[in-house]
Design a protein around this motif. Structure first.
Motif, PDB file in Angstrom:
ATOM      1  N   VAL A  59       1.149  -1.168   0.024  1.00 18.25           N
ATOM      2  CA  VAL A  59      -0.091  -0.060  -0.148  1.00 18.25           C
ATOM      3  C   VAL A  59       0.775   1.278   0.022  1.00 18.25           C
ATOM      4  O   VAL A  59       0.151   2.254   0.118  1.00 18.25           O
ATOM      5  CB  VAL A  59      -0.862   0.135   1.212  1.00 18.25           C
ATOM      6  CG1 VAL A  59      -2.014  -1.073   1.128  1.00 18.25           C
ATOM      7  CG2 VAL A  59      -0.315   0.138   2.580  1.00 18.25           C
ATOM      8  N   ARG A  60       2.246   1.011  -0.025  1.00 16.21           N
ATOM      9  CA  ARG A  60       3.146   2.343  -0.326  1.00 16.21           C
ATOM     10  C   ARG A  60       3.833   2.247  -1.642  1.00 16.21           C
ATOM     11  O   ARG A  60       3.711   1.463  -2.464  1.00 16.21           O
ATOM     12  CB  ARG A  60       4.202   2.040   0.661  1.00 16.21           C
ATOM     13  CG  ARG A  60       3.614   1.928   2.212  1.00 16.21           C
ATOM     14  CD  ARG A  60       4.694   1.311   3.170  1.00 16.21           C
ATOM     15  NE  ARG A  60       5.094  -0.240   2.666  1.00 16.21           N
ATOM     16  CZ  ARG A  60       5.893  -0.782   3.103  1.00 16.21           C
ATOM     17  NH1 ARG A  60       6.574  -0.529   4.123  1.00 16.21           N
ATOM     18  NH2 ARG A  60       6.380  -2.059   2.808  1.00 16.21           N
ATOM     19  N   THR A  61       4.417   3.274  -1.771  1.00 14.08           N
ATOM     20  CA  THR A  61       5.145   3.764  -3.067  1.00 14.08           C
ATOM     21  C   THR A  61       6.796   3.577  -2.398  1.00 14.08           C
ATOM     22  O   THR A  61       6.845   4.119  -1.330  1.00 14.08           O
ATOM     23  CB  THR A  61       4.837   5.171  -3.564  1.00 14.08           C
ATOM     24  OG1 THR A  61       3.642   5.351  -4.003  1.00 14.08           O
ATOM     25  CG2 THR A  61       5.806   5.566  -4.805  1.00 14.08           C
ATOM     26  N   LYS A  93       1.925   1.502  -5.122  1.00 16.99           N
ATOM     27  CA  LYS A  93       1.007   0.673  -4.598  1.00 16.99           C
ATOM     28  C   LYS A  93       0.677  -0.750  -5.383  1.00 16.99           C
ATOM     29  O   LYS A  93       0.444  -0.468  -6.607  1.00 16.99           O
ATOM     30  CB  LYS A  93      -0.237   1.507  -4.094  1.00 16.99           C
ATOM     31  CG  LYS A  93       0.064   2.478  -3.402  1.00 16.99           C
ATOM     32  CD  LYS A  93      -1.102   3.368  -2.873  1.00 16.99           C
ATOM     33  CE  LYS A  93      -0.775   4.624  -2.095  1.00 16.99           C
ATOM     34  NZ  LYS A  93      -1.860   5.545  -2.242  1.00 16.99           N
ATOM     35  N   GLY A  94       0.270  -1.727  -4.590  1.00 22.19           N
ATOM     36  CA  GLY A  94      -0.100  -2.884  -5.345  1.00 22.19           C
ATOM     37  C   GLY A  94       0.968  -3.926  -6.127  1.00 22.19           C
ATOM     38  O   GLY A  94       0.721  -4.712  -6.810  1.00 22.19           O
ATOM     39  N   MET A  95       2.161  -3.146  -5.868  1.00 28.43           N
ATOM     40  CA  MET A  95       3.363  -4.018  -6.882  1.00 28.43           C
ATOM     41  C   MET A  95       4.169  -4.945  -5.821  1.00 28.43           C
ATOM     42  O   MET A  95       4.812  -4.547  -5.171  1.00 28.43           O
ATOM     43  CB  MET A  95       4.415  -2.949  -7.356  1.00 28.43           C
ATOM     44  CG  MET A  95       5.332  -3.633  -8.041  1.00 28.43           C
ATOM     45  SD  MET A  95       4.979  -4.381  -9.611  1.00 28.43           S
ATOM     46  CE  MET A  95       4.266  -2.761 -10.604  1.00 28.43           C
ATOM     47  N   ASP A  96       3.849  -6.303  -6.231  1.00 31.19           N
ATOM     48  CA  ASP A  96       4.508  -7.387  -5.183  1.00 31.19           C
ATOM     49  C   ASP A  96       5.807  -7.176  -5.670  1.00 31.19           C
ATOM     50  O   ASP A  96       6.233  -6.901  -6.700  1.00 31.19           O
ATOM     51  CB  ASP A  96       3.827  -8.639  -5.524  1.00 31.19           C
ATOM     52  CG  ASP A  96       2.457  -8.673  -5.031  1.00 31.19           C
ATOM     53  OD1 ASP A  96       1.856  -7.962  -4.385  1.00 31.19           O
ATOM     54  OD2 ASP A  96       1.868  -9.970  -5.441  1.00 31.19           O
ATOM     55  N   HIS A  97       6.768  -7.494  -4.653  1.00 33.44           N
ATOM     56  CA  HIS A  97       8.422  -7.526  -5.040  1.00 33.44           C
ATOM     57  C   HIS A  97       9.022  -8.339  -4.009  1.00 33.44           C
ATOM     58  O   HIS A  97       8.678  -8.721  -2.813  1.00 33.44           O
ATOM     59  CB  HIS A  97       8.821  -6.161  -5.112  1.00 33.44           C
ATOM     60  CG  HIS A  97       8.554  -5.661  -3.658  1.00 33.44           C
ATOM     61  ND1 HIS A  97       7.723  -5.110  -3.352  1.00 33.44           N
ATOM     62  CD2 HIS A  97       9.684  -5.406  -2.775  1.00 33.44           C
ATOM     63  CE1 HIS A  97       7.754  -4.612  -2.001  1.00 33.44           C
ATOM     64  NE2 HIS A  97       9.325  -4.635  -1.715  1.00 33.44           N
ATOM     65  N   PRO A 113       3.554   6.135   2.411  1.00 35.40           N
ATOM     66  CA  PRO A 113       3.812   6.630   3.814  1.00 35.40           C
ATOM     67  C   PRO A 113       4.411   5.345   4.634  1.00 35.40           C
ATOM     68  O   PRO A 113       4.410   4.256   4.147  1.00 35.40           O
ATOM     69  CB  PRO A 113       1.981   6.712   4.177  1.00 35.40           C
ATOM     70  CG  PRO A 113       1.366   5.608   3.427  1.00 35.40           C
ATOM     71  CD  PRO A 113       2.104   5.551   2.001  1.00 35.40           C
ATOM     72  N   SER A 114       4.503   5.749   5.878  1.00 37.54           N
ATOM     73  CA  SER A 114       5.305   4.665   6.701  1.00 37.54           C
ATOM     74  C   SER A 114       3.855   4.323   7.700  1.00 37.54           C
ATOM     75  O   SER A 114       3.260   4.552   8.163  1.00 37.54           O
ATOM     76  CB  SER A 114       6.002   5.651   8.109  1.00 37.54           C
ATOM     77  OG  SER A 114       6.440   4.374   8.535  1.00 37.54           O
ATOM     78  N   VAL A 115       3.732   2.940   7.287  1.00 35.34           N
ATOM     79  CA  VAL A 115       2.483   2.395   7.770  1.00 35.34           C
ATOM     80  C   VAL A 115       2.911   0.697   8.561  1.00 35.34           C
ATOM     81  O   VAL A 115       3.896   0.194   7.924  1.00 35.34           O
ATOM     82  CB  VAL A 115       1.307   1.684   6.713  1.00 35.34           C
ATOM     83  CG1 VAL A 115       0.774   2.930   6.254  1.00 35.34           C
ATOM     84  CG2 VAL A 115       1.950   1.162   5.784  1.00 35.34           C
TER      85      VAL A 115
END
Length: 124
Positions: A59-61, A93-97, A113-115
């Motif tokens: 959910v982050r960039t 966001k949404g990019m599995d890696h 963001p920091s989550v």
């Protein structure tokens, strides 16, 4: 901690104290490095070091910059090899890696963001 909003540090020294992380929600709220907006990591990886499991449901960039070495990032649709100082990759966001250090590597990662919820448990 002090009330001084200025923090002067040394990335390799400070990173060694918190699995590479220099800034993020996980720092003490009284620490100037506490942020819910951004996370910054100084990653030092020996050859062959790899992420224990894929990051999914992101959910982050994120932005990862190669400082030294040769570092590969794997995404479902392609792999990216960073092999020149300053090479970087940005994903959203949404990019599995996942990733692997093909040589001893140092990378700087910025995520926002920091989550909470993305930490892989420490090896036992």
């Amino acid at each position: 901690m002090t009330d001084d909003p200025l923090y002067v540090g040394h990335a390799p020294t400070d990173a060694a104290l918190d699995r590479g992380w220099l800034m993020g929600h996980f720092k003490n709220p009284a620490d100037p490095r506490h942020s819910e907006d951004v996370e910054i990591k100084w990653g030092v990886h020996p050859p062959g070091d790899r992420r224990e499991q894929w990051a999914t449901g992101e959910v982050r960039t994120a932005l990862l910059v190669l400082i030294s070495g040769k570092f590969r990032l794997d995404f479902p649709h392609r792999s990216v090899l960073l092999d020149r100082q300053g090479d970087y990759v940005l994903w959203g966001k949404g990019m599995d890696h996942s990733w692997e250090a093909e040589e001893a590597s140092t990378v700087l990662t910025v995520r926002w963001p920091s989550v909470p919820g993305y930490r892989i448990p420490d090896p036992a």
